[in-house]
Design an enzyme around this catalytic site. Structure first.
Site, PDB file in Angstrom:
ATOM      1  N   ARG A  82       0.851  -1.181   0.000  1.00  0.00           N
ATOM      2  CA  ARG A  82       0.000   0.000   0.000  1.00  0.00           C
ATOM      3  C   ARG A  82       0.889   1.235   0.000  1.00  0.00           C
ATOM      4  O   ARG A  82       1.949   1.251   0.637  1.00  0.00           O
ATOM      5  CB  ARG A  82      -0.916   0.019   1.236  1.00  0.00           C
ATOM      6  CG  ARG A  82      -2.153  -0.857   1.100  1.00  0.00           C
ATOM      7  CD  ARG A  82      -3.118  -0.264   0.092  1.00  0.00           C
ATOM      8  NE  ARG A  82      -4.373  -0.971   0.006  1.00  0.00           N
ATOM      9  CZ  ARG A  82      -4.667  -1.881  -0.914  1.00  0.00           C
ATOM     10  NH1 ARG A  82      -3.744  -2.245  -1.784  1.00  0.00           N
ATOM     11  NH2 ARG A  82      -5.861  -2.433  -0.962  1.00  0.00           N
ATOM     12  N   GLU A 113      -3.075   8.438  -5.620  1.00  0.00           N
ATOM     13  CA  GLU A 113      -3.208   7.806  -6.928  1.00  0.00           C
ATOM     14  C   GLU A 113      -4.363   8.455  -7.684  1.00  0.00           C
ATOM     15  O   GLU A 113      -5.438   8.639  -7.117  1.00  0.00           O
ATOM     16  CB  GLU A 113      -3.464   6.309  -6.770  1.00  0.00           C
ATOM     17  CG  GLU A 113      -2.304   5.568  -6.128  1.00  0.00           C
ATOM     18  CD  GLU A 113      -2.506   4.061  -6.030  1.00  0.00           C
ATOM     19  OE1 GLU A 113      -3.558   3.565  -6.497  1.00  0.00           O
ATOM     20  OE2 GLU A 113      -1.626   3.376  -5.506  1.00  0.00           O
ATOM     21  N   HIS A 144      -0.341   0.877 -10.123  1.00  0.00           N
ATOM     22  CA  HIS A 144      -1.137  -0.040  -9.298  1.00  0.00           C
ATOM     23  C   HIS A 144      -1.661  -1.212 -10.135  1.00  0.00           C
ATOM     24  O   HIS A 144      -2.874  -1.466 -10.198  1.00  0.00           O
ATOM     25  CB  HIS A 144      -2.310   0.701  -8.645  1.00  0.00           C
ATOM     26  CG  HIS A 144      -2.785   0.044  -7.382  1.00  0.00           C
ATOM     27  ND1 HIS A 144      -3.248   0.760  -6.311  1.00  0.00           N
ATOM     28  CD2 HIS A 144      -2.877  -1.260  -7.025  1.00  0.00           C
ATOM     29  CE1 HIS A 144      -3.607  -0.070  -5.335  1.00  0.00           C
ATOM     30  NE2 HIS A 144      -3.400  -1.312  -5.762  1.00  0.00           N
TER      31      HIS A 144
END
Length: 305
Positions: free
Chosen positions: A213, A242, A261
């Site tokens: 994370r 993000e 991601h």
């Protein structure tokens, strides 16, 4: 979702319609695992008994209202293990074999001979001993790396990691490793665990990989460590913001590999996520124990690590 539709009334909704869809619902499938809409719609969850999220991490839905409730929480643990492990091996090889520089030189039509590194015998610390960490450890060990783990409980006889260190004492053993791989879930204990102190403890030749994370890392401290030479490089698939802002310094750093991601997202992953929910739905309907039941106090599915 056809199997689910045959056994239940299914309401499909976007974030702005979640509150209306939640009223009278028994179960909630959070397919958009990055959505932050659930806390704002929680007031409408008048009969909810089960929430499933289409990701391994549950931090987007682990808010106080859910934690205090009797609603069961499950995740999609197991879907991404092998693909993330392959991603980690890929970036380790990319650093060792200087693939990024080779590609830059190819685009410039420049023939520039260089020497590269072996990965065999390099020491790797995998921080996070859940299924993703274990799959990563097995693959890296098969490629010839010397792998250890860091988790909640120190031990010397783990079947995948061999030695597992106590993650609370991270800075004490970081200096021994050539690669540090973060795959831990985001909890109060792990948030900001990689900051200035951790990066200062690492070898100046070490590389940092984050597939866990973004909030595990103090991003400003990472940028400073990369600029100062405290560490040699970083491969980052997750970020505290993000998408990563277009003017962020990480974009242009030569010793950084970035991806949006996607480390676990291989062809067919979206279908697999739905299949995991559908299989758990059948268990729920039949009164069987749910798979991937999250301990809401810990923030993840408990395991030996």
């Amino acid at each position: 979702m056809e199997a689910v539709e045959q056994g239940a009334e299914v309401r499909y909704t976007r974030a702005d319609g979640l509150a209306d869809a939640l009223r009278g619902a028994d179960a909630l499938f959070v397919y958009d695992f990055l959505s932050t809409a659930v806390p704002g719609a929680w007031h409408a969850a008048d009969r909810l008994r089960w929430l499933h999220i289409a990701s391994a991490g549950v931090d987007p839905v682990l808010f106080d209202g859910l934690v205090r409730s009797e609603v069961a929480l499950t995740n999609s643990r197991g879907v991404f293990d092998d693909s993330i492990a392959e991603y980690v091996l890929g970036v380790v090889l990319s650093f060792a074999k200087d693939f990024a520089r080779s590609l830059d030189l190819q685009r410039e039509s420049r023939w520039q001979h260089r020497e590269t590194e072996r990965i065999a015998g390099k020491r790797v610390l995998v921080v996070g001993t859940g299924p993703i960490g274990r799959s990563t450890a097995r693959l890296l060990r098969a490629a010839g790396l010397d792998v250890s783990g860091a988790g909640r409980r120190a031990r010397a006889d783990d079947p995948d990691f061999g030695t597992v260190h106590d993650s609370a004492e991270l800075t004490e053993y970081l200096p021994a490793f050539d690669y540090v791989v973060a795959v831990a879930p985001l909890t109060a204990r792990t948030k900001d665990m990689f900051g200035a102190r951790a990066f200062a403890a690492m070898k100046p030749t070490a590389r940092f990989v984050n597939v866990g994370r973004g909030e595990l890392v103090v991003t400003g401290d990472l940028v400073s460590a990369l600029r100062s030479g405290d560490i040699a490089g970083a491969a980052l698939d997750v970020f505290d913001t993000e998408p990563l802002p277009v003017d962020h310094p990480l974009w242009t750093m030569e010793n950084v590999l970035l991806s949006p991601h996607m480390s676990g997202d291989v062809v067919g992953w979206r279908d697999t996520l739905v299949e995991v929910f559908a299989e758990n739905f059948q268990r729920w309907r039949e009164g069987e124990p749910l798979r991937n039941l999250v301990d809401k106090g810990l923030g993840y599915v408990p395991s030996a690590g």
